[in-house]
Design a protein around this motif. Structure first.
Motif, PDB file in Angstrom:
ATOM      1  N   GLU A 236       0.843  -1.206   0.000  1.00 45.01           N
ATOM      2  CA  GLU A 236       0.000   0.000   0.000  1.00 45.01           C
ATOM      3  C   GLU A 236       0.874   1.251   0.000  1.00 45.01           C
ATOM      4  OE1 GLU A 236      -4.085   0.807   2.124  1.00 45.01           O
ATOM      5  OE2 GLU A 236      -2.454   1.268   3.511  1.00 45.01           O
ATOM      6  N   SER A 237       1.973   1.178   0.726  1.00 45.73           N
ATOM      7  CA  SER A 237       2.880   2.324   0.778  1.00 45.73           C
ATOM      8  C   SER A 237       3.518   2.561  -0.591  1.00 45.73           C
ATOM      9  CB  SER A 237       3.904   2.061   1.884  1.00 45.73           C
ATOM     10  OG  SER A 237       5.133   2.608   1.570  1.00 45.73           O
ATOM     11  N   GLU A 238       3.811   1.481  -1.329  1.00 47.66           N
ATOM     12  CA  GLU A 238       4.345   1.638  -2.691  1.00 47.66           C
ATOM     13  C   GLU A 238       3.271   2.227  -3.616  1.00 47.66           C
ATOM     14  OE1 GLU A 238       7.032   1.684  -4.200  1.00 47.66           O
ATOM     15  OE2 GLU A 238       6.447   1.466  -6.294  1.00 47.66           O
ATOM     16  N   LEU A 239       2.017   1.845  -3.402  1.00 52.07           N
ATOM     17  CA  LEU A 239       0.917   2.417  -4.204  1.00 52.07           C
ATOM     18  C   LEU A 239       0.800   3.918  -3.947  1.00 52.07           C
ATOM     19  CD1 LEU A 239      -1.645   2.047  -6.018  1.00 52.07           C
ATOM     20  CD2 LEU A 239      -2.921   1.613  -3.895  1.00 52.07           C
ATOM     21  N   GLY A 240       0.900   4.299  -2.677  1.00 53.49           N
ATOM     22  CA  GLY A 240       0.792   5.722  -2.313  1.00 53.49           C
ATOM     23  C   GLY A 240      -0.550   6.293  -2.755  1.00 53.49           C
ATOM     24  N   ASP A 241      -0.528   7.466  -3.339  1.00 51.70           N
ATOM     25  CA  ASP A 241      -1.776   8.110  -3.766  1.00 51.70           C
ATOM     26  C   ASP A 241      -2.047   7.930  -5.250  1.00 51.70           C
ATOM     27  OD1 ASP A 241      -2.546   9.100  -1.241  1.00 51.70           O
ATOM     28  OD2 ASP A 241      -0.996  10.637  -1.392  1.00 51.70           O
ATOM     29  N   LYS A 242      -1.305   7.008  -5.850  1.00 55.88           N
ATOM     30  CA  LYS A 242      -1.513   6.780  -7.280  1.00 55.88           C
ATOM     31  C   LYS A 242      -2.815   5.993  -7.506  1.00 55.88           C
ATOM     32  CE  LYS A 242       2.455   4.612  -8.172  1.00 55.88           C
ATOM     33  NZ  LYS A 242       3.283   4.492  -6.973  1.00 55.88           N
ATOM     34  N   ALA A 243      -3.382   6.131  -8.681  1.00 58.46           N
ATOM     35  CA  ALA A 243      -4.590   5.367  -9.010  1.00 58.46           C
ATOM     36  C   ALA A 243      -4.244   3.885  -9.153  1.00 58.46           C
ATOM     37  CB  ALA A 243      -5.199   5.889 -10.313  1.00 58.46           C
ATOM     38  N   PHE A 244      -3.126   3.614  -9.837  1.00 55.80           N
ATOM     39  CA  PHE A 244      -2.657   2.241 -10.020  1.00 55.80           C
ATOM     40  C   PHE A 244      -1.166   2.196  -9.685  1.00 55.80           C
ATOM     41  CE2 PHE A 244      -6.314   2.726 -12.842  1.00 55.80           C
ATOM     42  CZ  PHE A 244      -7.094   1.660 -12.401  1.00 55.80           C
ATOM     43  N   PHE A 245      -0.620   1.007  -9.528  1.00 57.83           N
ATOM     44  CA  PHE A 245       0.797   0.915  -9.165  1.00 57.83           C
ATOM     45  C   PHE A 245       1.681   1.573 -10.224  1.00 57.83           C
ATOM     46  CE2 PHE A 245      -0.791  -2.128  -6.117  1.00 57.83           C
ATOM     47  CZ  PHE A 245       0.030  -1.893  -5.030  1.00 57.83           C
ATOM     48  N   GLY A 246       1.255   1.450 -11.483  1.00 59.52           N
ATOM     49  CA  GLY A 246       2.055   2.040 -12.545  1.00 59.52           C
ATOM     50  C   GLY A 246       1.766   3.522 -12.755  1.00 59.52           C
ATOM     51  N   GLY A 247       0.802   4.073 -12.045  1.00 63.00           N
ATOM     52  CA  GLY A 247       0.454   5.488 -12.214  1.00 63.00           C
ATOM     53  C   GLY A 247      -1.000   5.629 -12.608  1.00 63.00           C
ATOM     54  N   GLU A 248      -1.246   6.225 -13.762  1.00 64.70           N
ATOM     55  CA  GLU A 248      -2.626   6.490 -14.179  1.00 64.70           C
ATOM     56  C   GLU A 248      -3.305   5.276 -14.795  1.00 64.70           C
ATOM     57  OE1 GLU A 248      -4.576   9.166 -13.552  1.00 64.70           O
ATOM     58  OE2 GLU A 248      -2.847   9.531 -12.245  1.00 64.70           O
ATOM     59  N   SER A 249      -2.504   4.347 -15.317  1.00 63.32           N
ATOM     60  CA  SER A 249      -3.157   3.201 -15.960  1.00 63.32           C
ATOM     61  C   SER A 249      -2.721   1.877 -15.328  1.00 63.32           C
ATOM     62  CB  SER A 249      -2.886   3.202 -17.467  1.00 63.32           C
ATOM     63  OG  SER A 249      -1.515   3.088 -17.697  1.00 63.32           O
ATOM     64  N   PHE A 250      -3.617   0.915 -15.413  1.00 60.36           N
ATOM     65  CA  PHE A 250      -3.436  -0.442 -14.901  1.00 60.36           C
ATOM     66  C   PHE A 250      -2.280  -1.111 -15.652  1.00 60.36           C
ATOM     67  CE2 PHE A 250      -4.520  -4.945 -15.186  1.00 60.36           C
ATOM     68  CZ  PHE A 250      -4.924  -5.261 -13.895  1.00 60.36           C
ATOM     69  N   GLY A 251      -1.319  -1.673 -14.901  1.00 58.17           N
ATOM     70  CA  GLY A 251      -0.147  -2.257 -15.568  1.00 58.17           C
ATOM     71  C   GLY A 251       0.342  -3.533 -14.916  1.00 58.17           C
ATOM     72  N   PHE A 252       1.598  -3.833 -15.192  1.00 61.96           N
ATOM     73  CA  PHE A 252       2.219  -5.106 -14.803  1.00 61.96           C
ATOM     74  C   PHE A 252       2.049  -5.442 -13.316  1.00 61.96           C
ATOM     75  CE2 PHE A 252       6.151  -7.463 -13.536  1.00 61.96           C
ATOM     76  CZ  PHE A 252       5.995  -8.587 -14.325  1.00 61.96           C
ATOM     77  N   LEU A 253       2.386  -4.481 -12.452  1.00 59.41           N
ATOM     78  CA  LEU A 253       2.324  -4.758 -11.019  1.00 59.41           C
ATOM     79  C   LEU A 253       0.871  -4.895 -10.556  1.00 59.41           C
ATOM     80  CD1 LEU A 253       3.792  -5.198  -8.399  1.00 59.41           C
ATOM     81  CD2 LEU A 253       4.153  -2.730  -8.225  1.00 59.41           C
ATOM     82  N   ASP A 254      -0.012  -4.138 -11.186  1.00 62.94           N
ATOM     83  CA  ASP A 254      -1.439  -4.305 -10.890  1.00 62.94           C
ATOM     84  C   ASP A 254      -1.899  -5.715 -11.254  1.00 62.94           C
ATOM     85  OD1 ASP A 254      -2.177  -1.372 -10.220  1.00 62.94           O
ATOM     86  OD2 ASP A 254      -1.149  -1.206 -12.144  1.00 62.94           O
ATOM     87  N   VAL A 255      -1.446  -6.208 -12.402  1.00 62.53           N
ATOM     88  CA  VAL A 255      -1.780  -7.588 -12.793  1.00 62.53           C
ATOM     89  C   VAL A 255      -1.263  -8.570 -11.731  1.00 62.53           C
ATOM     90  CG1 VAL A 255      -1.386  -9.438 -14.489  1.00 62.53           C
ATOM     91  CG2 VAL A 255      -1.685  -7.081 -15.279  1.00 62.53           C
ATOM     92  N   ALA A 256      -0.023  -8.337 -11.292  1.00 66.25           N
ATOM     93  CA  ALA A 256       0.611  -9.280 -10.358  1.00 66.25           C
ATOM     94  C   ALA A 256      -0.134  -9.363  -9.035  1.00 66.25           C
ATOM     95  CB  ALA A 256       2.068  -8.876 -10.127  1.00 66.25           C
ATOM     96  N   LEU A 257      -0.717  -8.248  -8.603  1.00 69.19           N
ATOM     97  CA  LEU A 257      -1.328  -8.226  -7.272  1.00 69.19           C
ATOM     98  C   LEU A 257      -2.849  -8.384  -7.280  1.00 69.19           C
ATOM     99  CD1 LEU A 257      -0.817  -7.929  -4.222  1.00 69.19           C
ATOM    100  CD2 LEU A 257      -1.014  -5.448  -4.507  1.00 69.19           C
ATOM    101  N   VAL A 258      -3.515  -7.873  -8.294  1.00 67.14           N
ATOM    102  CA  VAL A 258      -4.992  -7.824  -8.233  1.00 67.14           C
ATOM    103  C   VAL A 258      -5.601  -9.223  -8.128  1.00 67.14           C
ATOM    104  CG1 VAL A 258      -5.532  -7.839 -10.736  1.00 67.14           C
ATOM    105  CG2 VAL A 258      -7.030  -6.638  -9.126  1.00 67.14           C
TER     106      VAL A 258
END
Lengths: 221, 221
Positions: free
Chosen positions: B136-158
């Motif tokens: 969660e701390s790595e996510l911070g206030d970003k919408a997705f882990f990669g920033g504005e769009s859903f990406g690799f790390l989002d796939v890995a965790l979701v």
């Protein structure tokens, strides 16, 4: 832009050596900083707060951690010289699969080979040889894991060869006897200047391992 | 060339789900084959002789194994649509580092949360929440882990979110209470059609976990 590259490392680490070999392949100048793992530097703790482990590559003040991630990063940033990952997605996937296999299997069992005795040692030796045979089978008759040229998977594995003398001496086994093709592959890798110049003397690794065996209470000090 | 894509998988596997989400992001048509892990298919054993595990992506008869390797492969082969890994090497390294962190930490502790009791459960819950807080701390206030769009790390965790109900119910904890931003991130991910359509119903995961608890002898059958 002037590049500022620092590597936080430990001379005997096969993980740190991967970064050294990859940087050497690319001809990148960097500052090497040896860490004392019993008294880690503030820079290490700040740069890798999650794992607090070496190696850490600090490129223009930005830290990159985990050795395979570092090697891919080096390959992507300094992409003009000596590509390490294959260009085709399928071969890239194969290289990543086998590098992951090495990380999941080889380190832990290798450590048992130079620290355990009796039945535990025998079991570890058996598994260790099986893992190396599996890797030898992936190498097949190719000159390098990637084919004709030294690449990502070669980087991931060749650093372990600096520990082969330690595994053999502490564990009482001959890697060359079990895996002759892999031994020939190590020789071919070491004929490449940037590889041999990046790797420490196996005799120094052995001294380091003997020191650790005393620290761990395995041998009398 | 006509693409032939087969995914050997198990519906409840967070690793297999990663491949499903990545294929869906790219709009790749594929044949899904559910494996019975107590009676693995010959195709699975032949395609992943090293680990004998799902998921395996078989693309034009060539197998790719290990979920993160599969997701990178999918991203590289079908590179015209919905890039998953960031384009900048440093951000790519960060995404790979955190995906590796998830693989090293989350699965094993999560499994303890839904299978253990007493002191073991309490220790596992504490570590589980710490891992999620770290993420969660790595996510911070970003919408997705990669920033504005859903990406690799989002796939890995979701894909783990399909197990949250099971962790919470078996372990007696509230992930949302400890990690409100991560819970909001899950909701944002599930608003993306190709994500929600690729993931199984958490109630079915829970039934599957209860079945396994009986098989393991944790609950009376």
């Amino acid at each position: 832009m002037a590049e500022k590259v620092i590597l936080l490392d430990l001379f005997a680490s096969m993980f740190g050596m991967r970064a050294r070999v990859a940087l050497a392949a690319k001809g990148v100048q960097y500052e090497y900083r040896e860490e004392d793992l019993r008294n880690k530097s503030q820079l290490l703790l700040q740069s890798n707060p999650v794992h607090k482990k070496i190696p850490v590559l600090i490129h223009n003040d930005k830290p990159v951690c985990e050795s395979l991630v570092i090697v891919e990063y080096i390959d992507e940033v300094w992409n003009q010289k000596y590509p390490l990952l294959p260009s085709h997605p399928y071969q890239r996937a194969q290289a990543r699969f086998w590098a992951d296999y090495i990380d999941k299997k080889l380190y832990a069992v290798g450590r048992m080979v130079w620290t355990k005795s009796g039945e535990e040692l025998e079991a570890a030796k058996k598994e260790f040889v099986e893992i190396l045979k599996q890797l030898e089978s992936e190498l097949g008759d190719k000159a390098f894991f990637g084919g004709e040229s030294f690449g990502f998977l070669d980087v991931a594995l060749v650093t372990y060869s600096t520990w082969f003398h330690t595994y053999e001496t502490c564990g009482g086994l001959s890697i060359g006897e079990h895996c002759p093709k892999l031994s020939e592959w190590v020789k071919r890798c070491l004929e490449i200047d940037f590889v041999s110049e990046s790797l420490p003397d196996p005799a120094k690794i052995y001294d380091f391992a003997l020191m650790l065996r005393k620290v761990f209470g395995i041998d009398a000090s």
